[in-house]
Design an enzyme around this catalytic site. Structure first.
Site, PDB file in Angstrom:
ATOM      1  N   ARG A 144       6.449   2.889   3.296  1.00  0.00           N
ATOM      2  CA  ARG A 144       7.550   3.088   2.355  1.00  0.00           C
ATOM      3  C   ARG A 144       7.481   4.438   1.651  1.00  0.00           C
ATOM      4  O   ARG A 144       8.476   5.051   1.320  1.00  0.00           O
ATOM      5  CB  ARG A 144       7.463   2.039   1.242  1.00  0.00           C
ATOM      6  CG  ARG A 144       8.151   0.763   1.460  1.00  0.00           C
ATOM      7  CD  ARG A 144       8.087   0.009   0.174  1.00  0.00           C
ATOM      8  NE  ARG A 144       8.711   0.775  -0.877  1.00  0.00           N
ATOM      9  CZ  ARG A 144      10.036   0.811  -1.027  1.00  0.00           C
ATOM     10  NH1 ARG A 144      10.800   0.151  -0.200  1.00  0.00           N
ATOM     11  NH2 ARG A 144      10.579   1.526  -1.985  1.00  0.00           N
TER      12      ARG A 144
ATOM     13  N   ASP B 150       9.301  -5.052   0.912  1.00  0.00           N
ATOM     14  CA  ASP B 150       8.018  -5.520   1.481  1.00  0.00           C
ATOM     15  C   ASP B 150       7.525  -6.714   0.688  1.00  0.00           C
ATOM     16  O   ASP B 150       8.271  -7.338  -0.033  1.00  0.00           O
ATOM     17  CB  ASP B 150       6.987  -4.395   1.548  1.00  0.00           C
ATOM     18  CG  ASP B 150       6.586  -3.932   0.143  1.00  0.00           C
ATOM     19  OD1 ASP B 150       5.961  -2.878   0.016  1.00  0.00           O
ATOM     20  OD2 ASP B 150       6.951  -4.637  -0.827  1.00  0.00           O
TER      21      ASP B 150
ATOM     22  N   ASP C 180      -1.344  -2.393  -9.359  1.00  0.00           N
ATOM     23  CA  ASP C 180      -2.276  -2.407  -8.231  1.00  0.00           C
ATOM     24  C   ASP C 180      -3.614  -3.028  -8.595  1.00  0.00           C
ATOM     25  O   ASP C 180      -4.387  -3.403  -7.722  1.00  0.00           O
ATOM     26  CB  ASP C 180      -2.498  -0.968  -7.724  1.00  0.00           C
ATOM     27  CG  ASP C 180      -1.206  -0.331  -7.240  1.00  0.00           C
ATOM     28  OD1 ASP C 180      -1.094   0.902  -7.302  1.00  0.00           O
ATOM     29  OD2 ASP C 180      -0.306  -1.080  -6.838  1.00  0.00           O
TER      30      ASP C 180
ATOM     31  N   LYS D 164      -4.990   7.970  -2.444  1.00  0.00           N
ATOM     32  CA  LYS D 164      -3.885   7.769  -1.488  1.00  0.00           C
ATOM     33  C   LYS D 164      -2.557   8.128  -2.144  1.00  0.00           C
ATOM     34  O   LYS D 164      -1.728   8.836  -1.577  1.00  0.00           O
ATOM     35  CB  LYS D 164      -3.837   6.321  -1.020  1.00  0.00           C
ATOM     36  CG  LYS D 164      -2.537   5.948  -0.285  1.00  0.00           C
ATOM     37  CD  LYS D 164      -2.519   4.514   0.150  1.00  0.00           C
ATOM     38  CE  LYS D 164      -2.060   3.558  -0.890  1.00  0.00           C
ATOM     39  NZ  LYS D 164      -0.604   3.546  -1.121  1.00  0.00           N
ATOM     40  N   ASN D 165      -2.356   7.639  -3.374  1.00  0.00           N
ATOM     41  CA  ASN D 165      -1.039   7.791  -4.006  1.00  0.00           C
ATOM     42  C   ASN D 165      -0.793   9.184  -4.561  1.00  0.00           C
ATOM     43  O   ASN D 165       0.260   9.443  -5.141  1.00  0.00           O
ATOM     44  CB  ASN D 165      -0.853   6.720  -5.078  1.00  0.00           C
ATOM     45  CG  ASN D 165      -0.749   5.350  -4.433  1.00  0.00           C
ATOM     46  OD1 ASN D 165      -0.539   5.241  -3.218  1.00  0.00           O
ATOM     47  ND2 ASN D 165      -0.907   4.316  -5.224  1.00  0.00           N
TER      48      ASN D 165
ATOM     49  N   VAL E 278       5.797  -5.273 -13.234  1.00  0.00           N
ATOM     50  CA  VAL E 278       6.277  -4.128 -12.447  1.00  0.00           C
ATOM     51  C   VAL E 278       6.962  -4.569 -11.152  1.00  0.00           C
ATOM     52  O   VAL E 278       8.105  -4.216 -10.895  1.00  0.00           O
ATOM     53  CB  VAL E 278       5.117  -3.154 -12.145  1.00  0.00           C
ATOM     54  CG1 VAL E 278       5.616  -1.961 -11.315  1.00  0.00           C
ATOM     55  CG2 VAL E 278       4.480  -2.664 -13.433  1.00  0.00           C
TER      56      VAL E 278
END
Ligand code: EPZ
Length: 416
Positions: free
Chosen positions: A93, A117, A305, A22-23, A327
């Site tokens: 975002r 968020d 993540d 996805k990223n 982070v």
């Protein structure tokens, strides 16, 4: 609003195919604004965020079609409206990464300010500073960034923090800037290297991506290309964590060990065995893991993540583990949901102290975001009774067919 119902499961056994990242794919899609023509992307995950980016490009006049289950055709015509409206940016975002390429290609861009968020404040000051150094100017009105740049000129950009998004925006702007740009203290995530590979295929001159110093020689023109997206290391880690919750043996087809070395090392300390295969990863886990301490850091450190996954694993491991978030200051909203499931988890500033229990108890919980949602489903695999994870649409934003892939290896999960 959908929910996923989970019952105690395991040991898990079988093979999972890991989807594209996805990223990475979201940034590759944004990069197609840089040059006119037809692009073909392969290994594209079937997730909601890809649909969001497709809608965003569509609103600019760029055609996006799925030409196969994991193939995306992007038709970047000549007349693009360089604007990203609030209703689309608000949904995702990551839309902010169109700012750099639109500025570089069209000399202007109007992009809605991304909100915060569940992770707390998420400023974009480093994105803007990098683009300003290349010659852009910004005005802010009515919730929008009005960006202008008659021309961009190469510069030395020293990032205060190796921000993924700020590195990507600067990189996608610099490829068309006059002269040389050096991005120092750049983010080193594998998705950055994938973006650079894509840009170089398009005719750019990017060196050093994946290291903390990226050097870009601006070019006058770029061309449409075909590209295969790197596998999703976060998805791969999620399935290793599922295995950690239940014990068993899994093969992760398509996963790349070299993209997740620190994660593999950490779960190795917890008692799992993980090794690369010719086309992915093999892993085995005991019925109960050992606790460890974990601290999140920019790549190649433990990714933020992965953190909800570690907290879930530690909630049923032997002994006590401390997880430190370095982070995103506010990435703890799922902790209360785990406590609802009987986990012994406490937060103290940016630390989470987790005392492992032999099992959790099923309960209705709510997913606050993508990774926390997945972690709550995993917790349900080691809980007696039923766990209902509400807000499962968050999970669909980042995971392709999560329920189907888990069921295929023996998990008792279903979607309602
Ligand atoms: C990317 O977000 C990922 N998202 C995130 O994954 C991931 O958690 C994050 O990188 C870190 O690895 C996408 O790629 C779409 P950052 P990004 O800029 O680019 C601060 C997921 O679940 N910062 O590296 O937004 C910021 O507040 C998502 O897949 C500034 O202060 O992350 C944060 O504390 C969640 N000013 C830190 O840097 C800036 O201008 C890291 O943010 C930019 C960032």
């Amino acid at each position: 609003m959908t929910k996923i119902t989970v019952r105690r499961s395991g040991p898990l056994n079988g093979t999972v195919s890991i989807s594209g990242a996805k990223n990475s794919v979201l940034k590759l899609m944004a990069a197609t604004t840089l040059a006119q023509g037809r692009y073909l992307l392969h290994n594209v995950p079937d997730i909601i965020d890809v649909d969001c980016m497709s809608d965003l490009l569509g609103s600019m006049g760029i055609g996006v079609t799925r030409s196969g289950p994991h193939d995306l055709e992007i038709d970047r015509t000549s007349d693009v409206v360089p604007e990203a409206p609030y209703e689309l940016v608000e949904r995702m975002r990551a839309s902010i990464v169109v700012l750099g390429p639109l500025l570089a290609r069209f000399g202007r861009a109007r992009v809605a300010m991304p909100g915060g968020d569940d992770f707390g404040p998420r400023p974009i000051d480093m994105h803007l500073k990098g683009l300003e150094l290349l010659g852009a100017t910004f005005e802010f009105s009515h919730g929008y960034i009005e960006a202008r740049a008659d021309s961009l000129t190469g510069a030395h950009i020293l990032l205060e923090y190796p921000s993924v998004g700020a590195t990507e925006n600067a990189l996608m702007a610099a490829v068309l800037a006059k002269g040389t740009t050096v991005i120092d203290n750049a983010a080193r995530e594998p998705e950055i290297a994938d973006l650079a590979a894509f840009l170089n295929r398009m005719g750019a001159q990017v060196l050093g991506a994946g290291s903390s110093t990226i050097r870009i020689e601006g070019v006058d023109e770029l061309f449409p290309v075909e590209h295969t997206v790197v596998p999703d290391r976060i998805e791969a880690a999620t399935f290793l964590a599922a295995l950690g919750m239940t014990g068993g043996e899994l093969t992760l087809h398509g996963a790349r060990a070299e993209h997740m070395e620190m994660f593999i090392e950490k779960v190795g300390e917890m008692g799992m065995r993980v090794s690369p295969t010719s086309d992915g990863l093999w892993a085995m886990a005991p019925s109960r893991l050992q606790s460890v301490d974990v601290a999140t850091l920019p790549y190649p450190g433990i990714a933020t993540d992965y953190k909800p996954l570690f907290v879930a694993m530690l909630s049923v491991a032997e002994s006590v583990g401390i997880v430190t978030e370095n982070v995103f200051s506010g990435r703890f909203r799922y902790v209360d949901e785990l406590v609802r499931m009987g986990a012994d988890v406490r937060t103290d500033a940016h630390h989470v102290i987790v005392r492992g229990r032999s099992q959790l108890s099923g309960a209705p919980v709510r997913a606050p975001d993508i990774r926390a949602g997945a972690a709550l489903v995993l917790a349900g695999l080691r809980a007696d009774g039923e766990t209902e994870v509400h807000g499962a649409e968050h999970i669909d934003r980042g995971y392709e067919d999560f329920v189907g892939k888990l069921t295929a290896v023996g998990a008792d999960v279903h979607r309602d």
